[in-house]
Design an enzyme around this catalytic site. Structure first.
Site, PDB file in Angstrom:
ATOM      1  N   GLY A 125     -14.750   2.947 -29.120  1.00  0.00           N
ATOM      2  CA  GLY A 125     -15.387   2.009 -30.027  1.00  0.00           C
ATOM      3  C   GLY A 125     -16.458   1.651 -29.745  1.00  0.00           C
ATOM      4  O   GLY A 125     -17.875   2.107 -29.236  1.00  0.00           O
ATOM      5  N   ARG A 155      -6.972   8.990 -27.876  1.00  0.00           N
ATOM      6  CA  ARG A 155      -6.338   9.446 -29.077  1.00  0.00           C
ATOM      7  C   ARG A 155      -5.517  10.386 -28.504  1.00  0.00           C
ATOM      8  O   ARG A 155      -4.148  10.659 -29.755  1.00  0.00           O
ATOM      9  CB  ARG A 155      -7.393   9.972 -29.960  1.00  0.00           C
ATOM     10  N   GLU A 190     -10.495   2.456 -41.237  1.00  0.00           N
ATOM     11  CA  GLU A 190     -11.770   1.707 -42.111  1.00  0.00           C
ATOM     12  C   GLU A 190     -12.321   2.295 -43.492  1.00  0.00           C
ATOM     13  O   GLU A 190     -12.423   2.241 -44.734  1.00  0.00           O
ATOM     14  CB  GLU A 190     -13.410   0.858 -41.664  1.00  0.00           C
ATOM     15  N   GLY A 241     -10.112   9.896 -37.619  1.00  0.00           N
ATOM     16  CA  GLY A 241      -9.692  10.266 -36.444  1.00  0.00           C
ATOM     17  C   GLY A 241      -8.425   9.601 -36.174  1.00  0.00           C
ATOM     18  O   GLY A 241      -7.592   8.691 -36.551  1.00  0.00           O
ATOM     19  N   ILE A 255      -7.305   3.622 -33.004  1.00  0.00           N
ATOM     20  CA  ILE A 255      -7.592   2.943 -31.596  1.00  0.00           C
ATOM     21  C   ILE A 255      -8.016   2.191 -31.445  1.00  0.00           C
ATOM     22  O   ILE A 255      -7.783   0.873 -30.637  1.00  0.00           O
ATOM     23  CB  ILE A 255      -7.767   4.036 -30.918  1.00  0.00           C
ATOM     24  N   ASP A 256      -9.200   1.894 -32.464  1.00  0.00           N
ATOM     25  CA  ASP A 256     -10.013   0.669 -31.865  1.00  0.00           C
ATOM     26  C   ASP A 256     -10.147  -1.129 -32.810  1.00  0.00           C
ATOM     27  O   ASP A 256     -10.267  -0.922 -32.523  1.00  0.00           O
ATOM     28  CB  ASP A 256     -11.635   0.975 -32.821  1.00  0.00           C
TER      29      ASP A 256
HETATM   30  O1  F6P Z   1     -12.791   6.121 -35.237  1.00  0.00           O
HETATM   31  C1  F6P Z   1     -12.073   5.992 -34.073  1.00  0.00           C
HETATM   32  C2  F6P Z   1     -12.667   6.730 -32.987  1.00  0.00           C
HETATM   33  O2  F6P Z   1     -11.766   7.114 -31.931  1.00  0.00           O
HETATM   34  C3  F6P Z   1     -14.135   6.074 -32.660  1.00  0.00           C
HETATM   35  O3  F6P Z   1     -13.788   4.627 -31.590  1.00  0.00           O
HETATM   36  C4  F6P Z   1     -14.689   7.072 -32.145  1.00  0.00           C
HETATM   37  O4  F6P Z   1     -16.654   6.687 -31.985  1.00  0.00           O
HETATM   38  C5  F6P Z   1     -14.537   8.278 -33.206  1.00  0.00           C
HETATM   39  O5  F6P Z   1     -13.260   7.786 -33.576  1.00  0.00           O
HETATM   40  C6  F6P Z   1     -14.379   9.701 -32.888  1.00  0.00           C
HETATM   41  O6  F6P Z   1     -14.015  10.535 -33.570  1.00  0.00           O
HETATM   42  P1  F6P Z   1     -14.869  12.300 -34.244  1.00  0.00           P
HETATM   43  O7  F6P Z   1     -14.956  12.879 -32.615  1.00  0.00           O
HETATM   44  O8  F6P Z   1     -13.092  12.493 -34.326  1.00  0.00           O
HETATM   45  O9  F6P Z   1     -15.272  12.297 -34.875  1.00  0.00           O
END
Ligand code: F6P
Length: 341
Positions: free
Chosen positions: A170, A274, A103, A10, A126-127
């Site tokens: 989150g 984000r 991660e 993300g 951001i988490d």
């Molecule tokens: O990994 C960060 C994050 O912001 C999570 O909190 C969220 O669940 C996820 O990305 C959503 O990302 P996307 O919409 O890009 O799949």
């Protein structure tokens, strides 16, 4: 030396700050060359590159997103993926990688390091849930965005005597919810680490109304009710096995209405958290991470991630950051509860 730089997972405000610092110091102090890989691990996998020199990194510090693009591509889930990456690195004359990610992206970097690929990791999310670093960049920006949203929601909620539920990101960790909720004076904060009781939430809502205020309930998308399950929007798994969350806010609003009789609406902040320009804190942290990453590479500190410990930037083994998530400590959550209700 010639480096490949990539951003995966993300996106998050501050990614361009890292890229700029890596390239600026790498070229000016060490005389290195850089190649930008597009769209996370898809770049080295498919040989998708872009120019990454001084002109390409001018003026990007305040820009959100990533000039390199991002994806959730997992080369370990693709037949021959790792071999393709190794071949492409050789073909492009790349000696080492700077991987900027959370991660999943750094999990891939950890495995590639074990296979002999020279790599340095930079923690992004951001988490704020990566281990062995006090903070990741992007977190401060999203907390500020969520706090501003809560401030705005307070005034409209009060005018209409309604409760407002704010669903923030989150998945497993409630850092954004906790910090934004404390900063925004929420009537309660609900995080994935601690299952919540809808009866308690209803009591907090009632007590806030009783004091003449309209309650704002901040809930992380991965929060789980004591007598229910995580709310999943879409069962499709991404390449790292994650489902799409969202829906807990709407579910909770219905529960609150049913239990208190008060009109309750939901706001899902989603990707607004984000997007856009990074805060000063994130610009400085991402810059310091980028400078430390290229210095670590210069020192041959392979298989490491740069990390913030107190006010110092240090290097830590990649696997110490990706082995397990950094969750909200129950004592921190308990501390905030004096403001609930
Ligand atoms: O990994 C960060 C994050 O912001 C999570 O909190 C969220 O669940 C996820 O990305 C959503 O990302 P996307 O919409 O890009 O799949």
């Amino acid at each position: 030396m010639r480096f490949g730089v990539l951003t995966g997972g993300g996106d998050c405000p501050g990614l361009n700050g890292v890229i700029r610092a890596v390239v600026r110091k790498g070229i000016k102090e060490y005389g290195y060359e850089f190649v930008g890989f597009r769209d996370g691990w898809k770049g080295p996998l498919e040989g998708l590159t872009m120019t990454l020199d001084l002109p390409a990194t001018r003026g990007i510090l305040p820009k959100g997103g990533t000039i390199l693009g991002s994806s959730r591509t997992n080369p370990f889930k693709i037949d021959g993926g790792v071999e393709k990456i190794q071949e492409n690195l050789k073909k492009l004359g790349i000696d080492a990688l700077i991987a900027i990610g959370g991660e999943d992206t750094l999990g891939v970097a950890t495995k590639l390091d074990a296979l002999g690929v020279k790599v340095i990791g930079v923690p992004k999310t951001i988490d704020n849930d990566l281990n062995n670093t006090d903070y990741t960049f992007g977190f401060d920006t999203s907390v500020n965005i969520a706090m501003e949203a809560i401030d705005r929601l307070h005034t409209t909620a009060e005018s209409h005597h309604r409760a407002l539920v704010v669903e923030v990101m989150g998945r497993h960790a409630g850092w954004i919810a906790l910090h934004a909720g404390i900063a925004g004076g929420a009537a309660c904060v609900l995080i994935p680490e601690v299952k919540f009781s809808t009866d308690k939430v209803a009591a907090w809502v009632n007590s806030r109304f009783a004091d003449g205020f309209a309650p704002i309930i901040v809930i992380a998308e991965g929060a789980i009710p004591q007598d229910g399950d995580m709310k999943i929007k879409d069962q499709t798994l991404d390449a790292f096995g994650h489902v799409k969350l969202s829906g807990i806010g709407d579910w909770l609003a219905q529960e609150i209405e049913a239990k208190t009789g008060k009109e309750t609406r939901t706001v899902v902040l989603g990707h607004i958290q984000r997007g856009g320009t990074p805060t000063a804190f994130d610009r400085v942290l991402s810059t310091r991470f980028g400078l430390a990453a290229i210095t670590a590479a210069h020192n041959g500190d392979w298989g490491k991630m740069v990390a913030l410990h107190g006010t110092k930037i240090e290097t830590v083994p990649l696997e110490s950051a990706t082995g397990e998530l950094k969750l909200v400590d129950p004592s921190l959550y308990a501390e905030a509860q004096v403001f609930f209700g």
